[in-house]
Design an enzyme around this catalytic site. Structure first.
Site, PDB file in Angstrom:
ATOM      1  N   GLU A 127      22.065 -21.630  23.517  1.00  0.00           N
ATOM      2  CA  GLU A 127      22.902 -22.293  23.931  1.00  0.00           C
ATOM      3  C   GLU A 127      23.544 -23.235  22.864  1.00  0.00           C
ATOM      4  O   GLU A 127      22.333 -23.561  22.052  1.00  0.00           O
ATOM      5  CB  GLU A 127      22.680 -23.463  25.198  1.00  0.00           C
ATOM      6  CG  GLU A 127      23.783 -24.260  25.357  1.00  0.00           C
ATOM      7  CD  GLU A 127      22.763 -25.339  26.177  1.00  0.00           C
ATOM      8  OE1 GLU A 127      23.809 -26.012  27.828  1.00  0.00           O
ATOM      9  OE2 GLU A 127      22.062 -25.546  26.225  1.00  0.00           O
ATOM     10  N   LYS A 130      31.126 -26.723  29.688  1.00  0.00           N
ATOM     11  CA  LYS A 130      29.621 -27.099  30.480  1.00  0.00           C
ATOM     12  C   LYS A 130      29.791 -27.549  31.058  1.00  0.00           C
ATOM     13  O   LYS A 130      30.617 -29.133  31.003  1.00  0.00           O
ATOM     14  CB  LYS A 130      28.477 -27.224  29.641  1.00  0.00           C
ATOM     15  CG  LYS A 130      27.159 -27.035  30.560  1.00  0.00           C
ATOM     16  CD  LYS A 130      25.626 -27.367  29.538  1.00  0.00           C
ATOM     17  CE  LYS A 130      24.208 -27.369  30.672  1.00  0.00           C
ATOM     18  NZ  LYS A 130      23.899 -27.852  29.591  1.00  0.00           N
ATOM     19  N   CYS A 187      22.881 -22.673  30.646  1.00  0.00           N
ATOM     20  CA  CYS A 187      21.681 -23.633  30.488  1.00  0.00           C
ATOM     21  C   CYS A 187      21.739 -24.419  32.157  1.00  0.00           C
ATOM     22  O   CYS A 187      21.885 -22.331  32.792  1.00  0.00           O
ATOM     23  CB  CYS A 187      21.962 -24.523  29.799  1.00  0.00           C
ATOM     24  SG  CYS A 187      19.670 -25.188  29.695  1.00  0.00           S
TER      25      CYS A 187
END
Length: 319
Positions: free
Chosen positions: A47, A138, A172
């Site tokens: 990430e 994200k 994540c």
């Protein structure tokens, strides 16, 4: 076993050239070539690897409002972020095409479709023809990440064909979001890619959990960050490293089989590595015999999920 069922994948556990987009992309390109040399059909990176995770936030009182230090660091972070529209990933796309390898790349994106001055933690999929297939921004930055990153949207919740497999991925902690995972499962995902900034504490539990829940292979790729990886000449470097531990992100990349057992355990700690393994799609088919979360073991007449994949935009222009 047939060759059509097999897929060789690479996990590139590397440290960025922190706050340097161009040098980090050159390092990424090297690992893509190394993975292609080992006959990988897919290589994944951690990430925010380009240009790096915002480690400075918890080390420099990142929540102090109107801080000149935070403004200066953030301005440089924005300057080093990736603009896909500008062509920052063009060379990576060309390399993927020439080496016939797909890539999952974690980057900090500065998209023009949101005005060009906000940052998103994005997971970019590049196919073996060099085309960008999806950009997963994200959905919810975690904790102090919200001081640097904006919230994403559902546009990138997409899967991609790769040999016998259908792959998808999340950034994540959005891997802990049940509905985000379900959105990918429902599209036929049987190879799930998790990317993290680093640390086996993030990878050792979620990797086999998702594998067993989804009856899919799960690849988890972490970045790496050591104190010495903060480059000399970095803006406010002395302030950043003053309270930094020797190891900020220790890696822990790993792969789980569709039954939740380990294929590669998260034991590569504190060092860069290209981990390579071969997946056999037959294992997916075996585990789906008794449980298929979006197929024979689902009840769409009772439980349904609606996904909004419209790309967020603050304004729509009509000619």
């Amino acid at each position: 076993m047939t060759s059509d069922d097999l897929l060789t994948v690479g996990l590139a556990q590397i440290a960025p050239i922190w706050f340097d987009r161009e040098k980090t992309l050159k390092k990424v390109a090297k690992y893509i070539s190394d993975a292609a040399d080992q006959r990988c059909s897919l290589v994944a990176f951690g990430e925010a690897i380009v240009p790096g995770y915002p480690f400075w936030l918890e080390l420099t009182d990142g929540a102090v409002f109107n801080s000149s230090i935070q403004k200066e660091i953030h301005a440089e972070y924005m300057h080093q972020a990736v603009s896909i529209e500008r062509g920052d990933l063009s060379e990576i796309c060309s390399l993927a095409k020439s080496r016939q390898i797909a890539v999952y790349l974690g980057c900090i994106e500065r998209p023009l479709d949101r005005g060009g001055h906000s940052l998103y933690c994005s997971m970019v999929f590049i196919d073996r023809n060099g085309n960008i297939g999806s950009v997963q921004r994200k959905l919810m930055p975690t904790y102090d990440e919200r001081l640097a990153w904006s919230i994403g949207d559902g546009n990138g919740l997409r899967v991609h064909s790769l040999g016998a497999f259908t792959c998808g991925g999340l950034n994540c902690w959005e891997n802990w979001m049940p509905l985000a995972r379900s959105a990918l499962y429902a599209q036929g995902e049987d190879l799930h890619v998790c990317i993290f900034p680093g640390s086996h504490r993030n990878t050792y539990d979620i990797t086999p959990f998702i594998a067993k829940e989804s009856r899919s292979f799960v690849i988890t790729v972490s970045g790496l960050m050591r104190k010495e990886d903060f480059p000399v000449g970095l803006l406010h470097r002395e302030r950043i490293v003053e309270h930094a531990p020797d190891l900020l992100a220790d890696g822990g990349s790993c792969v789980a089989n569709p039954d939740g057992t380990w294929l590669i355990e998260p034991t590569t700690i504190g060092e860069e590595a290209l981990l390579v393994t071969t997946l056999d799609h037959r294992r997916v088919r075996e585990e789906r015999q008794n449980f298929d979360p979006s197929g024979h073991y689902s009840r769409p007449d009772i439980l349904k999920l609606t996904v909004n994949r419209e790309r967020q935009s603050v304004v729509t222009f009509k000619e």
